[in-house]
Design a protein around this motif. Sequence first.
Motif, PDB file in Angstrom:
ATOM      1  N   VAL A   1      -5.337 -15.286  34.072  1.00  0.00           N
ATOM      2  CA  VAL A   1      -4.871 -15.767  32.859  1.00  0.00           C
ATOM      3  C   VAL A   1      -5.028 -17.081  32.400  1.00  0.00           C
ATOM      4  O   VAL A   1      -5.669 -17.621  31.401  1.00  0.00           O
ATOM      5  CB  VAL A   1      -3.629 -15.115  32.420  1.00  0.00           C
ATOM      6  N   GLN A   2      -4.722 -18.030  33.640  1.00  0.00           N
ATOM      7  CA  GLN A   2      -4.736 -19.501  33.193  1.00  0.00           C
ATOM      8  C   GLN A   2      -6.114 -19.992  33.162  1.00  0.00           C
ATOM      9  O   GLN A   2      -6.554 -20.695  32.288  1.00  0.00           O
ATOM     10  CB  GLN A   2      -3.724 -20.242  34.489  1.00  0.00           C
ATOM     11  N   LYS A   3      -6.808 -19.488  34.097  1.00  0.00           N
ATOM     12  CA  LYS A   3      -8.434 -19.793  34.110  1.00  0.00           C
ATOM     13  C   LYS A   3      -8.960 -19.189  32.547  1.00  0.00           C
ATOM     14  O   LYS A   3      -9.675 -19.955  32.160  1.00  0.00           O
ATOM     15  CB  LYS A   3      -9.099 -18.812  35.286  1.00  0.00           C
ATOM     16  N   MET A   4      -8.468 -18.195  32.214  1.00  0.00           N
ATOM     17  CA  MET A   4      -9.001 -17.597  30.918  1.00  0.00           C
ATOM     18  C   MET A   4      -8.614 -18.621  29.683  1.00  0.00           C
ATOM     19  O   MET A   4      -9.390 -18.860  28.686  1.00  0.00           O
ATOM     20  CB  MET A   4      -8.410 -16.166  30.522  1.00  0.00           C
ATOM     21  N   MET A   5      -7.328 -19.127  29.820  1.00  0.00           N
ATOM     22  CA  MET A   5      -6.816 -20.036  28.706  1.00  0.00           C
ATOM     23  C   MET A   5      -7.552 -21.347  28.677  1.00  0.00           C
ATOM     24  O   MET A   5      -7.594 -21.890  28.027  1.00  0.00           O
ATOM     25  CB  MET A   5      -5.440 -20.150  28.882  1.00  0.00           C
ATOM     26  N   GLU A   6      -8.269 -21.594  29.918  1.00  0.00           N
ATOM     27  CA  GLU A   6      -8.906 -23.029  30.103  1.00  0.00           C
ATOM     28  C   GLU A   6     -10.092 -22.859  29.332  1.00  0.00           C
ATOM     29  O   GLU A   6     -10.848 -23.890  29.027  1.00  0.00           O
ATOM     30  CB  GLU A   6      -8.901 -23.533  31.339  1.00  0.00           C
ATOM     31  N   GLN A   7     -10.862 -21.700  29.224  1.00  0.00           N
ATOM     32  CA  GLN A   7     -12.118 -21.578  28.576  1.00  0.00           C
ATOM     33  C   GLN A   7     -12.235 -21.638  27.222  1.00  0.00           C
ATOM     34  O   GLN A   7     -11.114 -21.086  26.648  1.00  0.00           O
ATOM     35  CB  GLN A   7     -12.883 -20.142  29.298  1.00  0.00           C
ATOM     36  N   PRO A   8     -13.221 -22.032  26.711  1.00  0.00           N
ATOM     37  CA  PRO A   8     -13.356 -21.625  25.045  1.00  0.00           C
ATOM     38  C   PRO A   8     -13.589 -20.209  24.664  1.00  0.00           C
ATOM     39  O   PRO A   8     -14.076 -19.239  25.508  1.00  0.00           O
ATOM     40  CB  PRO A   8     -14.536 -22.533  24.901  1.00  0.00           C
ATOM     41  N   THR A   9     -13.356 -20.102  23.602  1.00  0.00           N
ATOM     42  CA  THR A   9     -13.348 -18.316  22.987  1.00  0.00           C
ATOM     43  C   THR A   9     -14.825 -18.217  22.645  1.00  0.00           C
ATOM     44  O   THR A   9     -15.620 -19.140  22.286  1.00  0.00           O
ATOM     45  CB  THR A   9     -12.499 -18.098  21.916  1.00  0.00           C
ATOM     46  N   ILE A  10     -15.218 -17.104  22.881  1.00  0.00           N
ATOM     47  CA  ILE A  10     -16.676 -16.503  22.354  1.00  0.00           C
ATOM     48  C   ILE A  10     -16.806 -16.696  20.822  1.00  0.00           C
ATOM     49  O   ILE A  10     -17.814 -17.059  20.501  1.00  0.00           O
ATOM     50  CB  ILE A  10     -16.776 -15.017  22.956  1.00  0.00           C
ATOM     51  N   ASP A  11     -15.592 -16.695  20.187  1.00  0.00           N
ATOM     52  CA  ASP A  11     -15.739 -17.121  18.689  1.00  0.00           C
ATOM     53  C   ASP A  11     -16.129 -18.461  18.494  1.00  0.00           C
ATOM     54  O   ASP A  11     -16.951 -18.431  17.585  1.00  0.00           O
ATOM     55  CB  ASP A  11     -14.367 -16.729  18.069  1.00  0.00           C
TER      56      ASP A  11
ATOM     57  N   VAL B   1     -25.535 -10.197  28.730  1.00  0.00           N
ATOM     58  CA  VAL B   1     -26.890 -10.536  29.300  1.00  0.00           C
ATOM     59  C   VAL B   1     -26.597 -11.855  30.203  1.00  0.00           C
ATOM     60  O   VAL B   1     -27.122 -11.821  31.527  1.00  0.00           O
ATOM     61  CB  VAL B   1     -27.872 -10.928  28.448  1.00  0.00           C
ATOM     62  N   SER B   2     -25.768 -12.741  30.012  1.00  0.00           N
ATOM     63  CA  SER B   2     -25.452 -13.946  31.029  1.00  0.00           C
ATOM     64  C   SER B   2     -24.604 -13.449  31.795  1.00  0.00           C
ATOM     65  O   SER B   2     -24.460 -14.332  32.994  1.00  0.00           O
ATOM     66  CB  SER B   2     -24.914 -14.980  30.018  1.00  0.00           C
ATOM     67  N   GLY B   3     -23.964 -12.560  31.982  1.00  0.00           N
ATOM     68  CA  GLY B   3     -22.880 -12.291  32.980  1.00  0.00           C
ATOM     69  C   GLY B   3     -21.519 -13.113  32.953  1.00  0.00           C
ATOM     70  O   GLY B   3     -20.798 -13.297  33.728  1.00  0.00           O
ATOM     71  N   ILE B   4     -21.469 -13.733  31.561  1.00  0.00           N
ATOM     72  CA  ILE B   4     -20.087 -14.645  31.887  1.00  0.00           C
ATOM     73  C   ILE B   4     -19.277 -13.987  30.429  1.00  0.00           C
ATOM     74  O   ILE B   4     -19.526 -13.690  29.317  1.00  0.00           O
ATOM     75  CB  ILE B   4     -20.509 -16.202  31.006  1.00  0.00           C
ATOM     76  N   GLN B   5     -18.085 -13.942  31.039  1.00  0.00           N
ATOM     77  CA  GLN B   5     -16.999 -13.204  30.071  1.00  0.00           C
ATOM     78  C   GLN B   5     -16.225 -14.352  29.568  1.00  0.00           C
ATOM     79  O   GLN B   5     -15.436 -14.983  30.353  1.00  0.00           O
ATOM     80  CB  GLN B   5     -16.317 -12.021  31.122  1.00  0.00           C
ATOM     81  N   LEU B   6     -16.083 -14.393  28.219  1.00  0.00           N
ATOM     82  CA  LEU B   6     -15.327 -15.289  27.654  1.00  0.00           C
ATOM     83  C   LEU B   6     -14.110 -14.763  27.006  1.00  0.00           C
ATOM     84  O   LEU B   6     -14.338 -13.662  26.545  1.00  0.00           O
ATOM     85  CB  LEU B   6     -15.981 -16.270  26.788  1.00  0.00           C
ATOM     86  N   PRO B   7     -13.006 -15.280  26.879  1.00  0.00           N
ATOM     87  CA  PRO B   7     -12.072 -14.644  25.818  1.00  0.00           C
ATOM     88  C   PRO B   7     -12.010 -14.745  24.512  1.00  0.00           C
ATOM     89  O   PRO B   7     -12.915 -15.836  24.069  1.00  0.00           O
ATOM     90  CB  PRO B   7     -10.602 -15.382  26.312  1.00  0.00           C
ATOM     91  N   THR B   8     -11.686 -13.744  23.666  1.00  0.00           N
ATOM     92  CA  THR B   8     -12.101 -13.971  22.209  1.00  0.00           C
ATOM     93  C   THR B   8     -10.568 -14.614  21.827  1.00  0.00           C
ATOM     94  O   THR B   8      -9.494 -15.043  22.211  1.00  0.00           O
ATOM     95  CB  THR B   8     -11.788 -12.501  21.700  1.00  0.00           C
ATOM     96  N   ALA B   9     -10.561 -15.185  20.473  1.00  0.00           N
ATOM     97  CA  ALA B   9      -9.479 -15.675  19.941  1.00  0.00           C
ATOM     98  C   ALA B   9      -8.320 -14.892  19.904  1.00  0.00           C
ATOM     99  O   ALA B   9      -6.946 -15.434  20.084  1.00  0.00           O
ATOM    100  CB  ALA B   9      -9.879 -16.432  18.348  1.00  0.00           C
ATOM    101  N   ALA B  10      -8.502 -13.486  19.580  1.00  0.00           N
ATOM    102  CA  ALA B  10      -7.156 -12.670  19.572  1.00  0.00           C
ATOM    103  C   ALA B  10      -6.518 -12.580  20.959  1.00  0.00           C
ATOM    104  O   ALA B  10      -5.451 -12.397  21.105  1.00  0.00           O
ATOM    105  CB  ALA B  10      -7.874 -11.302  19.037  1.00  0.00           C
TER     106      ALA B  10
END
Length: 701
Positions: free
Chosen positions: A525-535, A474-483
């Motif tokens: 990938v570096q940008k993804m690692m800087e974001q918090p996880t959805i968990d 719904v928000s259009g924001i994709q966050l990485p999971t802890a896995a």
Amino acid sequence: MKSRTGLASLQTDEPWDLAKVGQKWQGELERAERYFKTWIDRCTKIEKIYLQQSGQDSTSNSSAKRKFPMLWANTSVLQPAVYARVPQPVVERRFKDAQPVARMASELVERNLAFTADDADLDSVMRAVRDDFLLCARGTVWLRYEADFEPLDMGVEPSDAPGGMMSEEGLSPLEQITDERVCVDYVHWSDFLHSPARRWKDVTWVARRVPMTDEEFDKRFPEGRASLNADGQGSRQGANQTERAQNEGKIKVIEIWCKSENYTVWIAEGAPAALEVSEPPLTLKGFWPCPRPAFGTLSTSSLIPVPDYVYYQGQCDEIDLLTKRINKLTDQLRLKIFYPSGDGSVSPAIEKAMRPENDTVMVPIPEWAAFTDKGGSKAIVTLPIDEVQKVIVACIEARKQLIEDVYQITGISDIVRGDTQASETATAQRIKSQWGSIRIRDRQAELARFARDIVNIAGEIICDQFQPETLMLVSGIQLPTAAQKQQVQMQMQQQQMAQQQAAMRAQQMGQAAPPPQPPQMPPEVQKMMEQPTIDEVVQLLRNDSVRGFRIDIETDSTIEPDEDAEKQRRMEFVEMIGGFMQQVGAIAQQMPMLVPVMVETALFAARGFRAGRQLENTLEQVGAQLSQVATAPKAPPEPTPEQMIDLKTTQVKAQAEAMKAQTGLAQAQIEHQTTIERARGDMAAHAIEQMRNAQTPGAIQ
């Protein structure tokens, strides 16, 4: 695909006596209806006056045309003044410090709330509440959670699932949520009840009527037919023809939330037994699935509101009476001609010319002599209308004064109605607008509070019920999971281990080991690692004790925007940031250690502006980089040409001295080596001499 609401049955282990519960709540509902009966009757009459209805839904009655629509006019003025736009949700961290997880959680919830406002058509709901608020002094909504389910694809037939995997109810295979949403239902002022109380915090239960078709009723309550009356319908079908037409073929079911007993009850109106008793399907901070109603005038004695129309109803009745009188007198403002008939004093040609038309009344008089006062000579007489005109003017002035009295009572100033004079200055108009809108501000604040409470409850439902996939979709924001983060970290560790193994192999082979290099990651990938996880975000949203943000709505977002004020706020923000940058630029060059303090000061100032909220994240990132650069050790300054010459001369002298020292050291080593060789030669000659003496005959023994 199946659709279920958050009001699905959650039966407890305790067996409920539905007949006993139904009897209890029928008595409670009847007591509440008696408590609100006077207010309901009053609101019913006010609604008919507003719609210009007299009798049974008749809008063409001649008496309605003789009334001045004062209530409709005032309501039309107040409607856009107290609410005009859909509320814009704002989710902020309660403590505005740099917390990536809390900031991302706020962004996710805010975007989901904005989508919910559009999906639930919150604007039309708020407009209906606004009309009830202005007419009846109370407006209400009801929130619920709804989700769509479909069977979980296990790759096998449901009957062949390992271990017979079934849902908790044991009625269907395991299911997964495909869609979920928050529904905001408008509740008519006559369909909402609550326990009698003086304050809202003392209310113990709330209820609403839900009309259901037979299909909806059977789907929601498969075994509920036995609880209905003999005719199979709810007892209340409507007080007039319109309500009866709307409720035809529907069953009135009442949903009750009891805070003191901590359960919900469903009961058909007038039925002897309850349809269902269950635990509350939603766990909300305030327990109720509805906000505190938007109340108008209230006293400290009860929660029975007083509609605004009550305070100027007497003036409106007088206005209607004068309007009828003016209309009747206006009907008399027609030319009425009296002429003799049958005596030949008026020629047929003149009589034909005065033939009656729509706005002329011709009255023939047989006894003309008696009519014209002792046989006057006038052949035609007209009725004077000057006196009627004077009476009409007096009635209009009296009505105008009554209308002004109504405006004084309601607080609708002349500037709000657009009534002004060309001679008035802008300052005078601004003062009139400021003081004339004082009472309107209270209404605006009440509807803004009501909208904020709706958004708060919707935010609670989203935080507690929505799945992580729904939040991101719904928000259009994709966050990485802890896995996913763990997988990337494992890949980086594998790269480091591979480098270490390559270095060890090089050492074993006698080769120079390659210098260690940090693991290379693609930019995404570096940008993804800087974001918090959805968990982490979901864990923060689910935990009430650490939920560090608050839900609000934009200031003045429910009323018409003031473009000049918005531009002024933006200009103030730009001027503040620009002036601050100019002031701190010189200081930062002289004292770099103060840069972190200046960055925090800029963030503190920006967070106070609503316009600076979008730039907060960018300011934090840029501020962190500036602080890092300012505190990092600086390289020595570049030398001047003279310093370069002196440095080269010094280096040449140092090299010459070093070469001289090396030459002296080499010469000393050569001399030392020569001395050692000479000593060795002497020692050898001495040894040979001794050996010769020992071999000579006649040597002394």
